[in-house]
Design an enzyme around this catalytic site. Structure first.
Site, short mmCIF file in Angstrom:
data_model
loop_
_atom_site.label_atom_id
_atom_site.label_comp_id
_atom_site.label_asym_id
_atom_site.label_seq_id
_atom_site.Cartn_x
_atom_site.Cartn_y
_atom_site.Cartn_z
N HIS A 1 -3.84 -4.88 0.46
CA HIS A 1 -3.35 -5.22 1.80
C HIS A 1 -3.35 -6.73 2.02
O HIS A 1 -4.27 -7.26 2.66
CB HIS A 1 -4.19 -4.52 2.87
CG HIS A 1 -3.82 -3.11 3.10
ND1 HIS A 1 -2.78 -2.72 3.94
CD2 HIS A 1 -4.32 -1.97 2.58
CE1 HIS A 1 -2.67 -1.40 3.93
NE2 HIS A 1 -3.59 -0.92 3.12
N GLU B 1 -1.74 -8.49 4.07
CA GLU B 1 -1.68 -8.87 5.49
C GLU B 1 -3.08 -8.93 6.11
O GLU B 1 -3.31 -9.70 7.03
CB GLU B 1 -0.75 -7.92 6.27
CG GLU B 1 -1.35 -6.61 6.71
CD GLU B 1 -1.59 -5.61 5.59
OE1 GLU B 1 -1.31 -5.90 4.41
OE2 GLU B 1 -2.10 -4.51 5.90
N CYS C 1 0.83 -1.21 0.00
CA CYS C 1 0.00 0.00 0.00
C CYS C 1 0.87 1.26 0.00
O CYS C 1 1.52 1.56 -0.98
CB CYS C 1 -1.00 -0.02 1.16
SG CYS C 1 -2.33 1.18 0.91
#
Ligand SMILES: [Mn+2]
Length: 240
Positions: free
Chosen positions: A216, A218, A113
């Protein structure tokens, strides 16, 4: 030896009810989870003076740059447009120094990001400061908030074979929480994926071990094993 990934911290630099004015450096735990589960050892690098970047990078085998604030346009020679969000030049300049140190030491970099945007700026690329007003053919919602973090919402169009081939086979939808985006890619970076409205969502440069995505990964880990593959593929790059 277990390979170590330096994770550059964010900085809580406003007073709040939990910490008051005890400003803290932090990193969201799901970045740590993705790295740890791929067999790498994460070490958080506290935000500091750019002069420390070389010494920090000497302690680790790779670098992860995470999400966060907008990037100050002064680092790509523009004035701030009215729609720009919060910026933090101290974080920008420290992370730019980390990128340069990682490249000089030939260590892999993963940008997520803001990290994806930061690497591009560090290498001479530019950004849309405010996607909504500056990207004329915007047709996709790129900030899905308040829809939950782990829910994939928009598609990717893969542009070439790249380090995420195995991930792409299983995942064509990603989440999206960004206000800025890459405008012009820095020299040497090659486009890997765009959204269906053409916004740059992934790029890489195998020669310099640079890997970066706008979504994202994660936060997608909450969806289970197919999403851990993202970090596993980066771990393979670090192991080489
Ligand atoms: Mn997006």
């Amino acid at each position: 030896m277990t390979k170590i990934i330096g994770v550059a911290s964010n900085h809580l630099n406003h007073a709040n009810s939990r910490f008051g004015t005890n400003y803290v450096d932090y990193i969201q735990k799901n970045y740590i989870e993705g790295i740890t589960n791929s067999g790498l050892l994460p070490m958080v690098i506290p935000m500091g003076a750019p002069e420390l970047a070389v010494a920090y990078m000497a302690q680790v085998d790779g670098l992860l740059l995470a999400g966060g604030q907008d990037i100050s346009p002064k680092f790509f020679n523009e004035e701030p447009v009215p729609g720009i969000g919060e910026t933090d030049q101290y974080r920008d300049q420290f992370e730019i120094a980390l990128v340069k140190a990682a490249l000089a030491q030939n260590k892999p970099i993963l940008g997520i990001c803001r990290g994806e945007q930061l690497i591009n700026v560090a290498l001479g690329g530019t950004l849309y400061q405010d996607l909504e007003t500056q990207y004329k053919t915007l047709a996709i919602k790129h900030n899905q908030y308040p829809t939950k973090w782990e829910i994939p919402t928009h598609r990717l169009e893969w542009q070439r074979d790249n380090w995420l081939n195995d991930f792409a086979k299983r995942n064509t939808l990603v989440n999206s929480f960004h206000h800025q985006a890459v405008k012009t890619l820095a020299p040497g970076l090659t486009l890997d994926a765009i959204s269906t409205d053409g916004v740059i969502e992934a790029y890489s440069d195998d020669a310099r071990h640079i890997y970066a995505v706008q979504w994202h990964p994660e936060m997608l880990l909450a969806n289970g094993a197919p999403y851990q593959l993202f970090f596993d593929l980066f771990a393979q790059k670090v192991a080489k």
